[in-house]
Scaffold this motif. Structure first.
Motif, PDB file in Angstrom:
ATOM      1  N   ARG A  37       0.822  -1.214   0.000  1.00 39.04           N
ATOM      2  CA  ARG A  37       0.000   0.000   0.000  1.00 39.04           C
ATOM      3  C   ARG A  37       0.854   1.261   0.000  1.00 39.04           C
ATOM      4  O   ARG A  37       0.493   2.259  -0.606  1.00 39.04           O
ATOM      5  N   LYS A  38       1.970   1.212   0.695  1.00 41.72           N
ATOM      6  CA  LYS A  38       2.826   2.402   0.812  1.00 41.72           C
ATOM      7  C   LYS A  38       4.022   2.330  -0.126  1.00 41.72           C
ATOM      8  O   LYS A  38       4.371   3.310  -0.770  1.00 41.72           O
ATOM      9  N   SER A  39       4.652   1.172  -0.195  1.00 40.29           N
ATOM     10  CA  SER A  39       5.889   1.043  -0.965  1.00 40.29           C
ATOM     11  C   SER A  39       5.646   0.833  -2.460  1.00 40.29           C
ATOM     12  O   SER A  39       6.494   1.149  -3.276  1.00 40.29           O
ATOM     13  N   GLY A  40       4.504   0.242  -2.808  1.00 39.30           N
ATOM     14  CA  GLY A  40       4.243  -0.101  -4.203  1.00 39.30           C
ATOM     15  C   GLY A  40       4.988  -1.347  -4.646  1.00 39.30           C
ATOM     16  O   GLY A  40       4.856  -1.790  -5.783  1.00 39.30           O
ATOM     17  N   ARG A  41       5.767  -1.930  -3.750  1.00 34.10           N
ATOM     18  CA  ARG A  41       6.546  -3.133  -4.054  1.00 34.10           C
ATOM     19  C   ARG A  41       5.628  -4.346  -4.196  1.00 34.10           C
ATOM     20  O   ARG A  41       4.609  -4.440  -3.515  1.00 34.10           O
ATOM     21  N   VAL A  42       5.990  -5.282  -5.085  1.00 31.35           N
ATOM     22  CA  VAL A  42       5.212  -6.503  -5.273  1.00 31.35           C
ATOM     23  C   VAL A  42       5.715  -7.567  -4.300  1.00 31.35           C
ATOM     24  O   VAL A  42       6.925  -7.799  -4.187  1.00 31.35           O
ATOM     25  N   TYR A  43       4.778  -8.195  -3.599  1.00 31.49           N
ATOM     26  CA  TYR A  43       5.084  -9.246  -2.633  1.00 31.49           C
ATOM     27  C   TYR A  43       4.369 -10.527  -3.035  1.00 31.49           C
ATOM     28  O   TYR A  43       3.347 -10.496  -3.706  1.00 31.49           O
ATOM     29  N   ARG A  44       4.909 -11.641  -2.579  1.00 30.36           N
ATOM     30  CA  ARG A  44       4.329 -12.958  -2.842  1.00 30.36           C
ATOM     31  C   ARG A  44       4.242 -13.697  -1.512  1.00 30.36           C
ATOM     32  O   ARG A  44       5.262 -13.946  -0.887  1.00 30.36           O
TER      33      ARG A  44
END
Length: 125
Positions: A37-44
């Protein structure tokens, strides 16, 4: 009480990268692909999942306050990898079932034993 957050942190660093390989194809497992939500990074995030009621139910073994759940609820949709397929799921809704009646019998027993009362349900887009 769901699994402790210290275990969640350990799993995020050590277990999840290993489990992630198996979770993409093994029955009862899947990968929630979500954007911070804040970083915009994709997580799995590897999860326990079962097809039910024209959608999927994901066990919230660490409770309803996990970051991946906050991310998918904020987005309203997420990619989901299971059994060698990638799906887009929408409308994630958190539900509570202390008896885990939606899960297969052996999984149900494990979820009840760790007091994992919550799950998220989402449907294919």
């Amino acid at each position: 009480m769901p699994l402790p957050q210290t275990l969640a942190r350990f799993n995020r660093v050590v277990t999840n990268p290993v489990l992630g390989v198996m979770a993409r194809v093994a029955p009862g497992f899947g990968i929630v692909v979500h954007r911070g939500r804040k970083s915009g990074r994709v997580y799995r995030s590897p999860v326990l999942v079962f097809a039910r009621d024209d959608g999927y139910r994901v066990a919230l073994t660490y409770g309803p306050e996990v970051d991946w759940l906050k991310n998918i609820r904020a987005a309203g949709a997420f990619e989901f990898e299971t059994r060698g397929r990638t799906l887009m799921l929408v409308d994630p809704v958190v539900r509570r079932d202390a008896s885990a009646s939606w899960a297969p019998p052996l999984v149900r027993q494990a979820l009840v034993a760790i007091s994992a009362e919550y799950y998220v349900q989402a449907r294919p887009a």
